[in-house]
Motif scaffolding. Structure first.
Motif, PDB file in Angstrom:
ATOM      1  N   ARG A  35       0.820  -1.212   0.000  1.00 42.01           N
ATOM      2  CA  ARG A  35       0.000   0.000   0.000  1.00 42.01           C
ATOM      3  C   ARG A  35       0.854   1.262   0.000  1.00 42.01           C
ATOM      4  NH1 ARG A  35      -3.612  -3.352   2.989  1.00 42.01           N
ATOM      5  NH2 ARG A  35      -5.546  -3.534   1.826  1.00 42.01           N
ATOM      6  N   ASN A  36       2.094   1.161   0.467  1.00 44.54           N
ATOM      7  CA  ASN A  36       2.985   2.320   0.493  1.00 44.54           C
ATOM      8  C   ASN A  36       3.638   2.592  -0.853  1.00 44.54           C
ATOM      9  OD1 ASN A  36       2.487   2.734   3.241  1.00 44.54           O
ATOM     10  ND2 ASN A  36       4.131   1.353   3.842  1.00 44.54           N
ATOM     11  N   LYS A  37       3.502   1.667  -1.784  1.00 49.59           N
ATOM     12  CA  LYS A  37       4.119   1.827  -3.100  1.00 49.59           C
ATOM     13  C   LYS A  37       3.185   2.587  -4.030  1.00 49.59           C
ATOM     14  CE  LYS A  37       7.083  -2.208  -2.935  1.00 49.59           C
ATOM     15  NZ  LYS A  37       7.645  -3.307  -3.716  1.00 49.59           N
ATOM     16  N   THR A  38       3.793   3.198  -5.052  1.00 45.44           N
ATOM     17  CA  THR A  38       2.991   3.906  -6.048  1.00 45.44           C
ATOM     18  C   THR A  38       2.383   2.891  -7.017  1.00 45.44           C
ATOM     19  OG1 THR A  38       4.824   4.158  -7.594  1.00 45.44           O
ATOM     20  CG2 THR A  38       4.538   5.894  -5.938  1.00 45.44           C
ATOM     21  N   GLU A  39       1.453   3.388  -7.820  1.00 48.89           N
ATOM     22  CA  GLU A  39       0.794   2.506  -8.785  1.00 48.89           C
ATOM     23  C   GLU A  39       1.793   1.971  -9.805  1.00 48.89           C
ATOM     24  OE1 GLU A  39      -2.860   2.716 -11.975  1.00 48.89           O
ATOM     25  OE2 GLU A  39      -2.860   4.072 -10.251  1.00 48.89           O
ATOM     26  N   ALA A  40       2.734   2.800 -10.225  1.00 46.18           N
ATOM     27  CA  ALA A  40       3.741   2.363 -11.192  1.00 46.18           C
ATOM     28  C   ALA A  40       4.624   1.264 -10.599  1.00 46.18           C
ATOM     29  CB  ALA A  40       4.597   3.548 -11.625  1.00 46.18           C
ATOM     30  N   GLU A  41       5.007   1.417  -9.337  1.00 45.93           N
ATOM     31  CA  GLU A  41       5.828   0.393  -8.681  1.00 45.93           C
ATOM     32  C   GLU A  41       5.054  -0.915  -8.553  1.00 45.93           C
ATOM     33  OE1 GLU A  41       8.673   3.042  -5.746  1.00 45.93           O
ATOM     34  OE2 GLU A  41       6.667   2.515  -5.056  1.00 45.93           O
ATOM     35  N   LEU A  42       3.770  -0.812  -8.258  1.00 42.45           N
ATOM     36  CA  LEU A  42       2.949  -2.022  -8.147  1.00 42.45           C
ATOM     37  C   LEU A  42       2.838  -2.734  -9.490  1.00 42.45           C
ATOM     38  CD1 LEU A  42       0.092  -0.763  -5.816  1.00 42.45           C
ATOM     39  CD2 LEU A  42       1.868  -2.420  -5.250  1.00 42.45           C
ATOM     40  N   ARG A  43       2.695  -1.966 -10.557  1.00 44.63           N
ATOM     41  CA  ARG A  43       2.601  -2.582 -11.886  1.00 44.63           C
ATOM     42  C   ARG A  43       3.919  -3.271 -12.270  1.00 44.63           C
ATOM     43  NH1 ARG A  43      -2.163  -1.686 -13.945  1.00 44.63           N
ATOM     44  NH2 ARG A  43      -3.329   0.168 -13.389  1.00 44.63           N
ATOM     45  N   GLU A  44       5.036  -2.668 -11.918  1.00 44.74           N
ATOM     46  CA  GLU A  44       6.328  -3.300 -12.179  1.00 44.74           C
ATOM     47  C   GLU A  44       6.473  -4.597 -11.383  1.00 44.74           C
ATOM     48  OE1 GLU A  44       9.686  -0.718 -11.657  1.00 44.74           O
ATOM     49  OE2 GLU A  44       8.685   0.915 -12.726  1.00 44.74           O
ATOM     50  N   GLU A  45       6.050  -4.566 -10.132  1.00 45.99           N
ATOM     51  CA  GLU A  45       6.109  -5.757  -9.283  1.00 45.99           C
ATOM     52  C   GLU A  45       5.212  -6.853  -9.846  1.00 45.99           C
ATOM     53  OE1 GLU A  45       7.568  -7.951  -6.162  1.00 45.99           O
ATOM     54  OE2 GLU A  45       8.119  -5.871  -6.604  1.00 45.99           O
ATOM     55  N   LEU A  46       4.050  -6.469 -10.364  1.00 45.54           N
ATOM     56  CA  LEU A  46       3.122  -7.431 -10.955  1.00 45.54           C
ATOM     57  C   LEU A  46       3.744  -8.102 -12.176  1.00 45.54           C
ATOM     58  CD1 LEU A  46       0.269  -8.652 -10.898  1.00 45.54           C
ATOM     59  CD2 LEU A  46      -0.477  -6.732 -12.300  1.00 45.54           C
ATOM     60  N   ILE A  47       4.392  -7.330 -13.014  1.00 39.08           N
ATOM     61  CA  ILE A  47       5.056  -7.891 -14.196  1.00 39.08           C
ATOM     62  C   ILE A  47       6.153  -8.861 -13.777  1.00 39.08           C
ATOM     63  CG2 ILE A  47       6.563  -7.309 -16.137  1.00 39.08           C
ATOM     64  CD1 ILE A  47       4.872  -4.723 -16.417  1.00 39.08           C
ATOM     65  N   SER A  48       6.910  -8.478 -12.760  1.00 41.10           N
ATOM     66  CA  SER A  48       7.986  -9.341 -12.263  1.00 41.10           C
ATOM     67  C   SER A  48       7.437 -10.664 -11.737  1.00 41.10           C
ATOM     68  CB  SER A  48       8.752  -8.603 -11.166  1.00 41.10           C
ATOM     69  OG  SER A  48       9.638  -9.465 -10.526  1.00 41.10           O
ATOM     70  N   LEU A  49       6.335 -10.589 -10.998  1.00 39.48           N
ATOM     71  CA  LEU A  49       5.741 -11.812 -10.454  1.00 39.48           C
ATOM     72  C   LEU A  49       5.155 -12.698 -11.557  1.00 39.48           C
ATOM     73  CD1 LEU A  49       4.039 -10.394  -7.262  1.00 39.48           C
ATOM     74  CD2 LEU A  49       5.881 -12.075  -7.334  1.00 39.48           C
ATOM     75  N   ARG A  50       4.589 -12.086 -12.577  1.00 38.45           N
ATOM     76  CA  ARG A  50       4.054 -12.878 -13.692  1.00 38.45           C
ATOM     77  C   ARG A  50       5.173 -13.606 -14.427  1.00 38.45           C
ATOM     78  NH1 ARG A  50      -1.237 -10.320 -15.805  1.00 38.45           N
ATOM     79  NH2 ARG A  50      -2.462 -10.695 -13.947  1.00 38.45           N
ATOM     80  N   ARG A  51       6.324 -12.931 -14.579  1.00 36.82           N
ATOM     81  CA  ARG A  51       7.474 -13.595 -15.199  1.00 36.82           C
ATOM     82  C   ARG A  51       7.945 -14.761 -14.344  1.00 36.82           C
ATOM     83  NH1 ARG A  51      10.187  -8.137 -16.731  1.00 36.82           N
ATOM     84  NH2 ARG A  51       9.359  -7.863 -18.819  1.00 36.82           N
ATOM     85  N   GLU A  52       7.982 -14.542 -13.032  1.00 34.83           N
ATOM     86  CA  GLU A  52       8.402 -15.611 -12.128  1.00 34.83           C
ATOM     87  C   GLU A  52       7.437 -16.787 -12.201  1.00 34.83           C
ATOM     88  OE1 GLU A  52       9.441 -16.316  -7.394  1.00 34.83           O
ATOM     89  OE2 GLU A  52       8.952 -14.303  -8.110  1.00 34.83           O
ATOM     90  N   GLN A  53       6.148 -16.492 -12.274  1.00 37.23           N
ATOM     91  CA  GLN A  53       5.141 -17.546 -12.390  1.00 37.23           C
ATOM     92  C   GLN A  53       5.338 -18.331 -13.691  1.00 37.23           C
ATOM     93  OE1 GLN A  53       1.060 -16.233 -12.953  1.00 37.23           O
ATOM     94  NE2 GLN A  53       0.356 -17.798 -11.516  1.00 37.23           N
ATOM     95  N   GLU A  75       6.290 -22.419  -3.881  1.00 37.36           N
ATOM     96  CA  GLU A  75       6.603 -21.214  -4.645  1.00 37.36           C
ATOM     97  C   GLU A  75       5.429 -20.815  -5.545  1.00 37.36           C
ATOM     98  OE1 GLU A  75       9.301 -19.172  -4.486  1.00 37.36           O
ATOM     99  OE2 GLU A  75       9.902 -20.394  -2.784  1.00 37.36           O
ATOM    100  N   PHE A  76       4.729 -21.787  -6.108  1.00 40.99           N
ATOM    101  CA  PHE A  76       3.567 -21.496  -6.941  1.00 40.99           C
ATOM    102  C   PHE A  76       2.515 -20.755  -6.129  1.00 40.99           C
ATOM    103  CE2 PHE A  76       5.303 -25.196  -9.173  1.00 40.99           C
ATOM    104  CZ  PHE A  76       5.314 -24.710 -10.465  1.00 40.99           C
ATOM    105  N   GLN A  77       2.240 -21.238  -4.938  1.00 38.36           N
ATOM    106  CA  GLN A  77       1.229 -20.632  -4.082  1.00 38.36           C
ATOM    107  C   GLN A  77       1.646 -19.222  -3.649  1.00 38.36           C
ATOM    108  OE1 GLN A  77       0.394 -22.873  -0.570  1.00 38.36           O
ATOM    109  NE2 GLN A  77      -1.305 -21.572   0.034  1.00 38.36           N
ATOM    110  N   ARG A  78       2.907 -19.032  -3.308  1.00 37.81           N
ATOM    111  CA  ARG A  78       3.393 -17.725  -2.866  1.00 37.81           C
ATOM    112  C   ARG A  78       3.230 -16.693  -3.979  1.00 37.81           C
ATOM    113  NH1 ARG A  78       7.562 -14.769  -4.000  1.00 37.81           N
ATOM    114  NH2 ARG A  78       8.586 -16.444  -5.130  1.00 37.81           N
ATOM    115  N   VAL A  79       3.650 -17.066  -5.195  1.00 37.96           N
ATOM    116  CA  VAL A  79       3.575 -16.135  -6.315  1.00 37.96           C
ATOM    117  C   VAL A  79       2.122 -15.816  -6.640  1.00 37.96           C
ATOM    118  CG1 VAL A  79       4.049 -15.877  -8.786  1.00 37.96           C
ATOM    119  CG2 VAL A  79       5.794 -16.804  -7.279  1.00 37.96           C
ATOM    120  N   ARG A  80       1.274 -16.823  -6.640  1.00 35.72           N
ATOM    121  CA  ARG A  80      -0.138 -16.622  -6.957  1.00 35.72           C
ATOM    122  C   ARG A  80      -0.797 -15.662  -5.953  1.00 35.72           C
ATOM    123  NH1 ARG A  80      -1.235 -21.831  -7.390  1.00 35.72           N
ATOM    124  NH2 ARG A  80      -2.296 -21.935  -5.403  1.00 35.72           N
ATOM    125  N   LYS A  81      -0.495 -15.834  -4.677  1.00 31.55           N
ATOM    126  CA  LYS A  81      -1.086 -14.974  -3.653  1.00 31.55           C
ATOM    127  C   LYS A  81      -0.534 -13.551  -3.722  1.00 31.55           C
ATOM    128  CE  LYS A  81      -2.592 -18.382  -0.359  1.00 31.55           C
ATOM    129  NZ  LYS A  81      -2.623 -18.797   1.043  1.00 31.55           N
TER     130      LYS A  81
END
Length: 67
Positions: free
Chosen positions: A7-25, A42-48
Motif C-alpha cells: 500500500r505504500n508503493k505507487t501505482e507504477a511500482e505495483l505494476r512493475e512488481e506485478l510484471i515481475s511476479l508474472r514472469r516468475e510464475q 513457490e507457486f502458491q506464494r507467487v499466486r497470492k
C-alpha cells in the motif's frame, strides 16, 4: 510480501512488481513442464502475491474515482 508494504508503493511500482511476479510464475511453470519440479510452495506464494497486488491496484483505482 505484506499488503501494508504494498500500500505504500505507487501505482507504477505495483505494476512493475506485478510484471515481475508474472514472469516468475511463467518461469516456474516452464521448470515444472521440463521436469525440474520446483518447490510447490513457490507457486502458491507467487499466486497470492499477484492477487494482493491486483487487489491493492483495484483499491487505489476505486479511491481515485471517488476523490
Amino acid at each position: 510480501m505484506k499488503a501494508s508494504e504494498l500500500r505504500n508503493k505507487t501505482e507504477a511500482e505495483l505494476r512493475e512488481e506485478l510484471i515481475s511476479l508474472r514472469r516468475e510464475q511463467f518461469n516456474l511453470r516452464m521448470q515444472r513442464g521440463s521436469g525440474q519440479a520446483p518447490r510447490p510452495h513457490e507457486f502458491q506464494r507467487v499466486r497470492k502475491d499477484i492477487a494482493r497486488i491486483k487487489t491493492i491496484l483495484g483499491e487505489k483505482a476505486a479511491a481515485g474515482e471517488m476523490a
